[in-house]
Design an enzyme around this catalytic site. Structure first.
Site, PDB file in Angstrom:
ATOM      1  N   ASP A 183      -4.628   0.927  -1.730  1.00 59.52           N
ATOM      2  CA  ASP A 183      -5.019  -0.295  -1.278  1.00 59.52           C
ATOM      3  C   ASP A 183      -5.276  -1.429  -2.148  1.00 59.52           C
ATOM      4  O   ASP A 183      -4.730  -2.629  -2.046  1.00 59.52           O
ATOM      5  CB  ASP A 183      -6.789  -0.155  -0.620  1.00 59.52           C
ATOM      6  CG  ASP A 183      -6.758   0.619   0.840  1.00 59.52           C
ATOM      7  OD1 ASP A 183      -5.641   0.456   1.371  1.00 59.52           O
ATOM      8  OD2 ASP A 183      -7.739   0.819   1.276  1.00 59.52           O
TER       9      ASP A 183
ATOM     10  N   HIS B 120       0.999  -1.041   0.047  1.00 61.58           N
ATOM     11  CA  HIS B 120      -0.091  -0.052   0.059  1.00 61.58           C
ATOM     12  C   HIS B 120       0.825   1.315   0.098  1.00 61.58           C
ATOM     13  O   HIS B 120       0.710   2.246  -0.853  1.00 61.58           O
ATOM     14  CB  HIS B 120      -1.039   0.146   1.374  1.00 61.58           C
ATOM     15  CG  HIS B 120      -1.613   1.196   1.667  1.00 61.58           C
ATOM     16  ND1 HIS B 120      -2.904   1.445   1.438  1.00 61.58           N
ATOM     17  CD2 HIS B 120      -1.071   2.494   2.114  1.00 61.58           C
ATOM     18  CE1 HIS B 120      -3.210   2.510   1.728  1.00 61.58           C
ATOM     19  NE2 HIS B 120      -2.426   3.231   2.114  1.00 61.58           N
ATOM     20  N   GLU B 121       1.745   0.998   0.805  1.00 59.42           N
ATOM     21  CA  GLU B 121       2.978   2.459   0.975  1.00 59.42           C
ATOM     22  C   GLU B 121       3.715   2.413  -0.201  1.00 59.42           C
ATOM     23  O   GLU B 121       3.813   3.830  -0.686  1.00 59.42           O
ATOM     24  CB  GLU B 121       3.718   2.190   2.044  1.00 59.42           C
ATOM     25  CG  GLU B 121       3.037   2.408   3.686  1.00 59.42           C
ATOM     26  CD  GLU B 121       1.946   3.480   3.730  1.00 59.42           C
ATOM     27  OE1 GLU B 121       2.246   4.684   3.081  1.00 59.42           O
ATOM     28  OE2 GLU B 121       1.088   3.365   4.556  1.00 59.42           O
TER      29      GLU B 121
ATOM     30  N   HIS C  92       1.390   4.311  -2.900  1.00 56.71           N
ATOM     31  CA  HIS C  92       1.481   5.697  -2.843  1.00 56.71           C
ATOM     32  C   HIS C  92       2.425   6.672  -3.623  1.00 56.71           C
ATOM     33  O   HIS C  92       2.229   7.771  -4.254  1.00 56.71           O
ATOM     34  CB  HIS C  92       1.644   6.227  -1.264  1.00 56.71           C
ATOM     35  CG  HIS C  92       0.319   6.168  -0.757  1.00 56.71           C
ATOM     36  ND1 HIS C  92      -0.859   6.495  -0.944  1.00 56.71           N
ATOM     37  CD2 HIS C  92      -0.060   5.799   0.677  1.00 56.71           C
ATOM     38  CE1 HIS C  92      -1.954   6.337  -0.203  1.00 56.71           C
ATOM     39  NE2 HIS C  92      -1.246   5.964   1.017  1.00 56.71           N
TER      40      HIS C  92
ATOM     41  N   GLU D 192      -6.235   6.917  -1.555  1.00 55.49           N
ATOM     42  CA  GLU D 192      -5.927   5.727  -0.672  1.00 55.49           C
ATOM     43  C   GLU D 192      -6.850   4.377  -1.236  1.00 55.49           C
ATOM     44  O   GLU D 192      -6.079   3.381  -1.176  1.00 55.49           O
ATOM     45  CB  GLU D 192      -6.595   5.909   0.823  1.00 55.49           C
ATOM     46  CG  GLU D 192      -5.885   7.019   1.408  1.00 55.49           C
ATOM     47  CD  GLU D 192      -4.603   6.514   2.032  1.00 55.49           C
ATOM     48  OE1 GLU D 192      -4.315   5.562   2.122  1.00 55.49           O
ATOM     49  OE2 GLU D 192      -3.612   7.615   2.106  1.00 55.49           O
TER      50      GLU D 192
END
Ligand SMILES: [Zn+2]
Length: 633
Positions: free
Chosen positions: A545, A481-482, A485, A541
């Site tokens: 995800d 997930h990070e 980003h 987000e």
């Protein structure tokens, strides 16, 4: 697991029992997997603090400062004896102001002590050149958490009413008379009202490239004739300043009509009210409880924190990285650090493979994306160094005539001086943005860096006692997930050095923007039972995800013990959450993260492997038609 619910509501199927039993702590708006870990760490740190208080042998100088401050924060007898006297130093400074000229004279001093003023400066990395730090300028926040609350007359009336009641109670504890309070609140709210039309909504703030508006000195001066902002900027950074990065152009365009001599009485009342709220936590127990009443009502929190917990956090917050470093070093050894680093690099490698195999990007864009992944830096557990300002803090204690307001002003001043001295200098990329004891993780687009504090590396996210598939569905998905980003609608605009730079071919950028729109549409308007999801607010987000889940699944598949059910179940488990209605509805308006139930269910519905594995069909609630599925990374 409640098998009969798998196809209708997977989140409930996995978490049903937990949802029935979980109790929201009285002083919290929510209980979740995140918060359960947080409460465990809170207990560890509070026990440690009690131990350190008895015996300071072997503590670092900065931890000793934490204990000295804690002895002040927990001494409610002295706090009660001092009453509102400590606040007088702040109130006197505001009371002496009668014109804009007066404000101009003391603005730098107020800024350095973080005494609330209607606008302010901060030094942060330059989006256009991440190796430099520049001055940003913006207006203060509104009293209500989002502009949308002001748009609907009924909601506004109700919340401004609540704000007025709770703040009246607070100001009366400060000793203001009924007439004074009425005047202060009427004027402060009138000033707040002036800021509403020139304040960005949560949705607008979520697009952070739009917060970057460079304005040359001459342009700033032309727009802000009532107060010499550039002179203030130069006094703060002690250098010549040729431009400001304005986070909200609407405010600067309207500056002279809002920050005017005519409005000065409103500004002054706004400052008194804002600072009475800000400093309430430094005074008596009664005042700190009254100071938190509005926030609690807004989030549906039943009761204020206990004295004991409150005193702990009041000392912990300004020194959180110091305490966090001890936590990381003690509870997260070098072995775990290496394990987790290996796992992150494994996820980055899977990400690279997926980019290589990607079917909608041209080779040129793929190359750039892989370059961004190759230069991504990874920080795990705890930082190698702390911001140097902690070393300069001096906690004097009551014996030397100090009090909590003075301690706060002195720490803030040291910290702000350090921050303003960063102007026009390269950033130190080893400094973290959160303590190692915080249950969270982040990606910094300007550093092209991911950070995983020690605190999140526990069950159900990660444990050596969990199966690899469970760990992939937990921490693996958080890691990916990070990483995602770096390629969400914001991150994709920054290059591998962390600067704003379009590295996309036109065709690929168009395809990406279309996919981002599809992701908005997938979540927008989806009912949660307490309101609908805002697709635009949560798009970054949701992209993260979705990319994270797909990448973690791929990593899990590579293992010899891969188990789809374990993977899906732990993904749903980490999102378990029970919140007050007020808090859930507040988050729908202001949080860039989607509602937990959708983070669990919608992302799984959007995954072909999930549909196939459980044989989800058209008539099932967990069903999503293949042509509606959005796969970006
Ligand atoms: Zn995120």
């Amino acid at each position: 697991m409640k098998k009969e619910q798998i196809k209708t509501n997977f989140y409930e199927a996995v978490n049903g029992e937990w949802l029935e039993q979980a109790v929201i702590p009285g002083d919290q708006p929510t209980i979740s997997a995140f918060l359960e870990l947080h409460l465990g760490i809170e207990k560890t740190l509070m026990d440690l603090t009690a131990k350190w208080e008895q015996d300071q042998t072997g503590l670092s100088d900065n931890l000793k400062k934490f204990i000295t401050l804690y002895q002040m924060t927990k001494d409610f007898d002295t706090r009660d004896k001092l009453g509102t006297k400590p606040f007088e130093v702040v109130l006197d400074k505001i009371n002496q102001l009668n014109t804009l000229k007066d404000l101009e004279e003391v603005f730098c001093d107020l800024t350095l002590e973080s005494i609330e003023t209607p606008f302010g400066f901060s030094v942060m990395q330059d989006f256009m050149n991440s190796n430099n730090q520049v001055l940003y300028f913006g207006a203060s926040d509104l009293f209500l958490p989002d502009t949308s609350y002001y748009k609907d007359e009924n909601t506004k009336k109700q919340l401004i009413g609540l704000f007025t009641t709770t703040t009246t109670q607070l100001l009366s504890l400060y000793g203001f008379s009924k007439e004074e309070i009425e005047k202060l609140l009427t004027e402060a709210l009138a000033f707040d009202e002036l800021l509403v039309p020139v304040t960005k909504s949560s949705v607008e703030k979520a697009d952070y490239v739009k917060l970057y508006n460079p304005l040359k000195k001459e342009a700033v001066q032309a727009l802000t004739k009532n107060l010499d902002l550039m002179a203030q900027a130069e006094r703060l950074v002690k250098q010549t300043v040729d431009q400001l990065i304005v986070t909200n152009l609407d405010f600067v365009n309207a500056f002279d009509s809002i920050i005017s001599e005519e409005n000065f009485p409103l500004i002054k009342s706004w400052m008194i009210v804002s600072n009475a709220i800000r400093f309430a936590s430094d005074l008596t127990d009664e005042i700190r409880i009254a100071g938190g009443a509005f926030g609690r009502a807004l989030s549906g929190i039943k009761e204020a924190r206990s004295k004991e917990k409150f005193a702990f956090y009041q000392a912990y917050n300004p020194l959180s990285q110091v305490v966090g470093l001890h936590y990381g070093e003690t509870y997260f050894g070098p072995t775990a650090k290496n394990d987790v680093k290996t796992m992150v690099h494994e996820m980055i490698d899977v990400y690279k493979e997926r980019i290589t195999e990607n079917t909608w990007l041209n080779e040129k864009t793929k190359e750039k994306a892989i370059k961004k992944l190759s230069t991504l830096t990874v920080h795990v557990g705890y930082p190698d160094e702390l911001p140097p300002y902690y070393d300069a803090y001096q906690i004097k204690g009551y014996e030397q005539g100090s009090d909590l307001v003075q301690e706060r002003l002195s720490m803030t001043k040291i910290r702000n001086q350090y921050d303003f001295a960063k102007y026009n200098k390269a950033p130190n990329k080893n400094i973290w943005g959160m303590p190692a004891s915080m249950v969270n993780a982040y990606y910094s687009p300007t550093n092209n860096q991911i950070v995983f504090p020690a605190a999140i590396l526990q069950r159900p996210y990660y444990s050596l006692d969990q199966t690899p598939s469970e760990n992939y569905g937990g921490i693996g998905a958080v890691m990916a997930h990070e990483i995602s980003h770096a390629f969400d609608n914001n991150g994709a605009k920054f290059d591998e050095t962390g600067s704003l730079n379009n590295w996309w071919t036109d065709q690929d950028l168009e395809a990406f923007n279309q996919k981002a729109k599809d992701m908005i549409a997938l979540f927008d308007g989806v009912e949660t039972g307490y309101g609908v999801c805002n697709g635009e607010l949560t798009v970054s987000e949701n992209i993260a995800d979705s990319g994270g889940l797909r990448c973690a699944l791929e990593a899990s598949k590579k293992g010899s013990t891969h188990n789809l059910e374990e993977f899906f179940k732990n993904w749903a488990r980490v999102w378990r959450n029970k919140s007050s209605l007020e808090y859930s509805q507040l988050l729908l308006r202001v949080d860039v993260h989607g509602p937990s139930i959708l983070r669990a269910n919608m992302q799984l519905s959007n995954l072909l492997e999930f549909q196939d594995f459980y044989g989800i069909g058209e008539n099932d609630q967990m069903y999503l038609a293949k042509d509606k599925m959005v796969s970006i990374w």
